[in-house]
Write a protein that holds these residues in place. Structure first.
Motif, mmCIF file in Angstrom:
data_model
loop_
_atom_site.group_PDB
_atom_site.id
_atom_site.type_symbol
_atom_site.label_atom_id
_atom_site.label_comp_id
_atom_site.label_asym_id
_atom_site.label_seq_id
_atom_site.Cartn_x
_atom_site.Cartn_y
_atom_site.Cartn_z
ATOM 1 N N ASP A 1 0.519 -1.300 -0.079
ATOM 2 C CA ASP A 1 -0.240 -0.091 0.078
ATOM 3 C C ASP A 1 1.185 1.342 -0.039
ATOM 4 O OD1 ASP A 1 -2.606 -1.421 0.195
ATOM 5 O OD2 ASP A 1 -2.338 -1.778 2.096
ATOM 6 N N ARG B 1 0.633 0.475 -4.587
ATOM 7 C CA ARG B 1 -0.555 0.521 -5.192
ATOM 8 C C ARG B 1 -0.820 1.845 -5.669
ATOM 9 N NH1 ARG B 1 -5.706 -1.828 -3.681
ATOM 10 N NH2 ARG B 1 -7.195 -0.996 -5.200
ATOM 11 N N GLU C 1 -2.397 5.219 -6.707
ATOM 12 C CA GLU C 1 -3.561 5.987 -6.074
ATOM 13 C C GLU C 1 -4.316 6.726 -7.102
ATOM 14 O OE1 GLU C 1 -2.270 7.288 -1.748
ATOM 15 O OE2 GLU C 1 -0.819 7.959 -3.079
ATOM 16 N N ASP C 2 -3.935 6.743 -8.237
ATOM 17 C CA ASP C 2 -4.799 7.120 -9.456
ATOM 18 C C ASP C 2 -5.753 6.346 -9.961
ATOM 19 O OD1 ASP C 2 -3.629 9.765 -9.067
ATOM 20 O OD2 ASP C 2 -2.276 9.552 -10.648
ATOM 21 N N PHE C 3 -5.744 5.064 -9.435
ATOM 22 C CA PHE C 3 -6.954 4.166 -9.886
ATOM 23 C C PHE C 3 -7.560 3.296 -8.887
ATOM 24 C CE2 PHE C 3 -3.678 4.478 -13.151
ATOM 25 C CZ PHE C 3 -4.367 4.216 -14.421
ATOM 26 N N SER C 4 -8.830 3.230 -8.690
ATOM 27 C CA SER C 4 -9.690 2.398 -7.890
ATOM 28 C C SER C 4 -9.466 1.003 -8.017
ATOM 29 C CB SER C 4 -11.055 2.902 -8.134
ATOM 30 O OG SER C 4 -11.801 2.587 -9.156
ATOM 31 N N SER C 5 -9.283 0.715 -9.310
ATOM 32 C CA SER C 5 -8.707 -0.780 -9.484
ATOM 33 C C SER C 5 -7.466 -1.015 -8.968
ATOM 34 C CB SER C 5 -9.093 -0.971 -11.180
ATOM 35 O OG SER C 5 -8.222 -0.219 -11.845
ATOM 36 N N THR C 6 -6.851 -2.434 -9.015
ATOM 37 C CA THR C 6 -5.835 -2.761 -8.497
ATOM 38 C C THR C 6 -4.622 -2.533 -9.493
ATOM 39 O OG1 THR C 6 -6.629 -4.393 -6.908
ATOM 40 C CG2 THR C 6 -4.274 -4.581 -7.280
ATOM 41 N N VAL D 1 -9.721 1.080 -13.830
ATOM 42 C CA VAL D 1 -10.776 2.117 -13.290
ATOM 43 C C VAL D 1 -9.928 3.337 -12.754
ATOM 44 C CG1 VAL D 1 -12.851 2.545 -11.991
ATOM 45 C CG2 VAL D 1 -12.409 0.321 -12.880
ATOM 46 N N HIS E 1 -9.409 7.356 -11.673
ATOM 47 C CA HIS E 1 -10.004 8.340 -11.049
ATOM 48 C C HIS E 1 -10.000 9.338 -11.997
ATOM 49 C CE1 HIS E 1 -10.052 6.407 -7.234
ATOM 50 N NE2 HIS E 1 -8.878 6.571 -6.935
ATOM 51 N N ARG E 2 -10.883 10.364 -11.863
ATOM 52 C CA ARG E 2 -11.039 11.606 -12.789
ATOM 53 C C ARG E 2 -9.594 12.268 -13.366
ATOM 54 N NH1 ARG E 2 -11.698 17.051 -12.966
ATOM 55 N NH2 ARG E 2 -13.113 17.983 -14.398
#
Length: 312
Positions: free
Chosen positions: A66, A77, A79-84, A166, A168-169
Motif C-alpha cells: 500500500d 498501489r 492511487e490514481d486508480f480505484s482498480s488494483t 478504473v 479516477h477523474r
C-alpha cells in the motif's frame, strides 16, 4: 524482509519499461521467472519449485504494498486508480493510461495531436472496447499465457485475471476521458504510444467535435489536412454505421474542399430531405444549408459554402 523471488520480481517489473502494472502482469513475469529459474543471472532459491496458485498470490503480495508503507523495495498501489494497479516508474498521464489498458488508444483531440494535426489538448481522450469485447480480448491473452482454451482453465489454476482499469477523474494531474466503443478499434502504434488510425481520427473528430476543441477547430483540421489522407478518410467514413457522418463528411470534402470522387458522391444517398440534420449537432439549427447534402450549416463561419444566404 523480502524473499529473494519477490525482490527479483520487482526488478523484472522495473526493467520492463512499463509505468504501471497489474496483478496479472506481475503473474506473467512470475511465470517467466519460475520457468527460467532466475533472471539477469540471479537464480531463485531451489526451494521455490513450481509456481502454484498459492505461491503466485503470496509472491505478488510480497512484491507490492500500500502507498502509505513507503517501502521503496516494493511496488506501491497506484492511487490514481480505484482498480488494483501498481506504480512501477514515473510517467505522464498518457503513458500510464496506455500501460494500464492494453486495448485502449488515444482518440479524438488526443489522437489529432498524435497525428500532428492539432496541438495537444489539456485533457486526455482514449477509446477502449466496451466491456464484453474488452473481456474477450483479455481472455485471449489468458489463453496465450496459460496455453489452453479459456473455458478449460479452472479457477484454482489462475491466481490472477486481467481486469479493466478504473482510473479516477485525474491521472497524473490531467483529466482523463475514456470512451467505450462497440466497433473494432483500428489503431496505429509508435513506440509506447497508440492512437486511433488516421481515418478513424478524422471520423471521430467530426462525430464528437466537442472532444476535439469544437466544430470550427475540426473543420480547420479537415480543410488543412483531409486531402493528404483522403483514401483513409473515405474508407473509414464509408464503413461507418452513422449516415449523418457520411453527410457531414460529404459536405466538407465535396463542397468545402471541392473534391470530385464517385465514392463521396455515393454518400449523397444518405441525405434526408426535410430532416433537421446539422453540421454541428450541439448548435441550434440555422437557415443556411446545403441543398445537396440537406444539411444545416449552423457554424459561425461565413466562408463555408451554402445554397442559401444568411437572413438579413
Amino acid at each position: 524482509m523480502m524473499k529473494p523471488a519477490a525482490e527479483i520480481l520487482v526488478r523484472m517489473a522495473r526493467d520492463s519499461g512499463v509505468s504501471v502494472i497489474s496483478e496479472f502482469g506481475l503473474y506473467i513475469l512470475a511465470r517467466k521467472l519460475f520457468a527460467d529459474r532466475g533472471y539477469a543471472g540471479i537464480p531463485i532459491p531451489p526451494r521455490n519449485r513450481n509456481l502454484t496458485y498459492r505461491r503466485a498470490r503470496n509472491l505478488v503480495s510480497e512484491a507490492t504494498c500500500d502507498p502509505e508503507w513507503q517501502d521503496e523495495r516494493r511496488l506501491p498501489r497506484d492511487e490514481d486508480f480505484s482498480s488494483t494497479l501498481f506504480t512501477v516508474a514515473p510517467a505522464g498521464t498518457v503513458s500510464v493510461m496506455l500501460a494500464a489498458d492494453p486495448f485502449a488508444c488515444l482518440s479524438h483531440g488526443s489522437a489529432l495531436s498524435f497525428h500532428g494535426l492539432a496541438p495537444e489538448p489539456p485533457e486526455v481522450h482514449l477509446v477502449t472496447p466496451e466491456r464484453a469485447q474488452w473481456q474477450q480480448q483479455a481472455n485471449a491473452i489468458v489463453e496465450s499465457v496459460m496455453g489452453w482454451p479459456f473455458e478449460e482453465i479452472e479457477a484454482d489454476e489462475l491466481p490472477f485475471r486481467p481486469t479493466r482499469p478504473v482510473p479516477h477523474r485525474d491521472v497524473r494531474g490531467r483529466v482523463v476521458h475514456r470512451h467505450e466503443m462497440r466497433h473494432p478499434i483500428v489503431m496505429e502504434q509508435r513506440g509506447e504510444l497508440r492512437a486511433a488510425a488516421i481515418g478513424e481520427t478524422f471520423r471521430d473528430a467530426l462525430d464528437k467535435p466537442d472532444w476535439c476543441g469544437g466544430i470550427e477547430a475540426v473543420i480547420d483540421v479537415w480543410r488543412r489536412h483531409a486531402l493528404k489522407h483522403l483514401d483513409a478518410i473515405i474508407a473509414t467514413v464509408s464503413a461507418s454505421s452513422e449516415k449523418i457522418l457520411r453527410v457531414r463528411a460529404g459536405y466538407l470534402l465535396e463542397e468545402v474542399l471541392g473534391i470530385d470522387d464517385i465514392r463521396i458522391t455515393a454518400w449523397a444517398a444518405d441525405a434526408q430531405r426535410g430532416s433537421s440534420r446539422k453540421l454541428d449537432s450541439a448548435a441550434p439549427y440555422a437557415s443556411r444549408f446545403s441543398a445537396r447534402w440537406m444539411l444545416s450549416i449552423n457554424v459561425a463561419d461565413s466562408s463555408l459554402p451554402s445554397t442559401t444566404k444568411p437572413e438579413a
